[in-house]
Scaffold this motif. Structure first.
Motif, short mmCIF file in Angstrom:
data_model
loop_
_atom_site.label_atom_id
_atom_site.label_comp_id
_atom_site.label_asym_id
_atom_site.label_seq_id
_atom_site.Cartn_x
_atom_site.Cartn_y
_atom_site.Cartn_z
N ARG A 189 0.85 -1.21 0.00
CA ARG A 189 0.00 0.00 0.00
C ARG A 189 0.88 1.26 0.00
O ARG A 189 0.53 2.29 -0.56
N TYR A 190 2.07 1.17 0.62
CA TYR A 190 2.97 2.31 0.62
C TYR A 190 3.58 2.51 -0.77
O TYR A 190 3.94 3.62 -1.13
N ASN A 209 -0.99 -3.08 -14.33
CA ASN A 209 -0.06 -4.18 -14.63
C ASN A 209 -0.17 -4.54 -16.11
O ASN A 209 0.85 -4.72 -16.79
N GLY A 210 -1.39 -4.57 -16.61
CA GLY A 210 -1.62 -4.80 -18.03
C GLY A 210 -0.98 -3.69 -18.86
O GLY A 210 -0.37 -3.95 -19.91
N PHE A 232 -2.28 -9.53 -13.58
CA PHE A 232 -2.53 -8.77 -12.34
C PHE A 232 -1.19 -8.46 -11.68
O PHE A 232 -0.28 -9.29 -11.72
N GLY A 233 -1.13 -7.31 -11.03
CA GLY A 233 0.05 -6.97 -10.24
C GLY A 233 -0.36 -6.80 -8.80
O GLY A 233 -1.11 -7.63 -8.26
N ILE A 234 0.08 -5.70 -8.20
CA ILE A 234 -0.22 -5.51 -6.78
C ILE A 234 -1.67 -5.11 -6.54
O ILE A 234 -2.10 -4.99 -5.41
N GLY A 235 -2.42 -4.91 -7.61
CA GLY A 235 -3.84 -4.53 -7.46
C GLY A 235 -4.78 -5.72 -7.30
O GLY A 235 -5.99 -5.52 -7.14
N GLY A 266 -2.22 -13.51 -9.66
CA GLY A 266 -2.98 -14.40 -8.79
C GLY A 266 -2.38 -14.47 -7.40
O GLY A 266 -3.01 -14.96 -6.46
N LEU A 267 -1.14 -13.99 -7.26
CA LEU A 267 -0.49 -14.00 -5.95
C LEU A 267 -0.76 -12.65 -5.27
O LEU A 267 -0.52 -11.60 -5.85
N PHE A 268 -1.28 -12.70 -4.05
CA PHE A 268 -1.49 -11.45 -3.29
C PHE A 268 -0.14 -10.99 -2.76
O PHE A 268 0.69 -11.80 -2.36
#
Ligand SMILES: NC(=O)C1=CN([C@@H]2O[C@H](COP(=O)(O)OP(=O)(O)OC[C@H]3O[C@@H](n4cnc5c(N)ncnc54)[C@H](OP(=O)(O)O)[C@@H]3O)[C@@H](O)[C@H]2O)[C@@H](O)CC1
Ligand SMILES: Nc1ncnc2c1ncn2[C@@H]1O[C@H](COP(=O)(O)OP(=O)(O)O)[C@@H](O)[C@H]1O
Ligand SMILES: [K+]
Length: 508
Positions: free
Chosen positions: A7-8, A59-60, A130-133, A164-166
């Motif tokens: 989040r930072y 990310n896309g 997907f990335g960090i979102g 897919g990885l959080f």
């Protein structure tokens, strides 16, 4: 290298845009260009088909920039838009249009299971879905796409995160997550890349500096630090010309039992090879001749017990005591351990059966000198702190435990994690060749030696763990994963120390 909560990172993203007076599109271009440079540094230009799977968020967007740059260099690129939502991000759209302006090949949109393309073993897949979102597990046809990529045997390069990885929580069983061979992650490594439950999804991790605002980053709370060669070099204290063996302390290694004398000899030898000024071994008397023969540099003190330690008595003044390797957990030895704990006021190193005795006799924990270093492998940890839900819960529970007793914990694993107070240090050296009996005994000796040389227990745990892994890497380079044994790690500690002073990027 600092690891921040993601989040930072999103905030750092905004602050960078504001302070560097750039647009978010510029920042995306910068980040994706770094990823592109890393990709082409690893690929031969040529006809190898590269399939870019781009989601509709940022990310896309990164994936689309990478595709455009690869096309510009003449690579054979196909772009698939993973069209899971109509909520396309602004920078995704800008880069979608830029890609279309190049003309063919047009990006192909995937909206259902039957539109998922075939993926050949010889393809290179760039995963920008997907990335960090990511905020929920991938489902339906997107999950099928992830699963198909994983089954394809293609080389998979994940951008920022394996999709897919959080970044900040653990997946549940059955979640579909990209299994990348290489993850090119932006600015800060993510904690989940180093945990046993999730680390294998990331494969090799390369952290790309995308120039986020340093002042802002340094104002952020640090979740963990990835230990690097520079940090070890900063901690290292050169020896004084006029020093003598007393300057580097006396380490007392206590342990061993009939049939397990080898363990303490491994620990003691590793301590000697890591700079301890003097090393004494305290063992049951069946070990006397063995130890004097295999390790002439160490002094040996005998317990009154022949096959196990019965009553620990010595009249020397060690700087540090390391207890537990091969000691067994009989009632008699446990009683001797209790008496030892009652008499020692300076930090100890506790390993193996010492940890098992603490688990069986929780009242001993209060007797541990503050700042003692505990070196459990996962099973020993579980015996000490009980079950955990997942790897993040394990870290929380371990922290709670060590703070209750003011300890330093070295959680041994593929990436060993060192915990002290609220600080977390992650080790990035070592290899599967170290999954061999006695490797942990060696680590206990290395940490003990650094405490005896005057390093704080936390510093000793950090420097010792890093060097142990680095020595293991050097041993594996010469001997192979299969061919190396624990004593080989000890043999390469000296080289690992020498390497610290080489101006060599590979040693970081
Ligand atoms: N910060 C940095 O340093 C920089 C970051 N950059 C890049 O930005 C990336 C982060 O981008 P991001 O925030 O747009 O999120 P991203 O990962 O693309 O996904 C969000 C989309 O996914 C959706 N969604 C989520 N879960 C879903 C699911 N299970 N199934 C289906 N949909 C799901 C969610 O939809 P919604 O929740 O609205 O339905 C939303 O539409 C970051 O990883 C890096 O690559 C660089 O470009 C620049 C520097
Ligand atoms: N796959 C791996 N990658 C990196 N390091 C490893 C791996 N497997 C084991 N190690 C290291 O080897 C050591 C093994 O310790 P431990 O399990 O206590 O072994 P033993 O009890 O046989 O001495 C630890 O320091 C651990 O971090
Ligand atoms: K990704």
């Amino acid at each position: 290298m600092n690891i921040y909560d993601v989040r930072y990172l999103a905030e750092a993203d905004e602050k960078t845009i504001e302070r560097q007076e750039i647009t978010s599109t510029d920042l995306m271009e910068r980040a994706a260009t770094e990823a592109f440079k890393e990709i082409i540094s690893r690929l031969e230009p040529g006809p190898v088909p590269i399939k870019v799977f781009a989601g509709i968020g940022n990310n896309g967007g990164d994936g689309l920039v990478i595709a455009r740059l690869l096309l510009g260099e003449g690579y054979n690129v196909e772009v698939f838009i993973v069209d899971y939502s109509r909520n396309r991000s602004k920078d995704f759209l800008i880069n979608y249009n830029k890609l279309k302006e190049l003309g063919r090949p047009w990006p192909v949109s995937i909206k259902s299971e039957d539109e998922i393309p075939e993926i050949a073993e010889t393809d290179i897949v760039i995963d920008a879905i997907f990335g960090i979102g990511l905020n929920r597990p991938a489902e339906g046809w997107v999950a099928s796409l992830i699963s198909k990529i994983n089954l394809s045997s293609a080389l998979v390069i994940a951008i920022d995160m394996p999709s897919g990885l959080f970044a900040d929580k653990m997946p549940k069983t059955g979640h579909d997550i990209i299994k990348a061979h290489l993850t090119l992650t932006f600015q800060s490594p993510k904690l989940v890349f180093y945990l046993p439950q999730t680390g294998s999804y990331a494969g090799e991790v390369e952290v790309l500096d995308i120039g986020l605002d340093q002042d802002f980053l340094s104002s952020l709370p640090v979740r963990a630090k990835l230990i690097d060669h520079i940090q070890i070099l900063d901690m290292y204290r050169p020896r004084d010309k006029f020093s003598h063996k007393g300057t580097y302390g006396h380490s007392l290694i206590i342990g061993g039992s009939y049939g397990k004398i080898g363990s303490i000899s491994l620990t003691a030898r590793a301590a000697l090879r890591s700079g301890a000024g003097m090393v004494s071994i305290y063992a049951p008397s069946c070990g006397y001749e063995i130890l004097q023969t295999v390790l002439p540099e160490a002094m040996v003190i005998m317990d009154e017990g022949d096959k196990e330690i019965m009553n620990i008595k010595y009249d020397l003044k060690p700087e540090v005591v390391c207890f537990g390797m091969g000691a067994g957990t009989s009632g008699t030895t446990t009683g001797a351990f209790r008496n030892l704990l009652e008499g020692i006021k300076f930090p100890m190193v506790i390993d193996a059966d010492g940890l098992n005795m603490l688990s069986k006799n929780k009242e001993f924990l209060k007797l541990l000198p503050p700042q003692s270093v505990l070196t459990p492998h996962p099973r020993e940890l579980q015996r000490l702190i009980g079950d955990w839900e997942d790897d993040l819960d394990k870290l929380d529970k371990a922290m709670e435990f060590l703070n209750k007793y003011s300890l330093v914990m070295v959680l041994k694993d593929a990436h060993t994690i060192i915990l002290s107070g609220n600080e977390m240090y992650i080790n990035d050296t070592g290899n599967p060749g170290m999954a061999t009996a006695g490797a942990g005994d060696v680590l206990a000796g290395v940490i003990t030696a650094f405490i005896s040389q005057g390093y704080s227990p936390l510093e000793a745990a950090i420097i010792g763990t890093w060097l142990h892994g680095r020595a293991g890497d050097l041993a594996a380079n010469e001997l192979s994963y299969e061919g190396m044994i624990a004593g080989d790690i000890t043999n390469y500690i000296g080289k690992a120390i020498l390497e610290l002073f080489k101006n060599d990027e590979d040693s970081s």
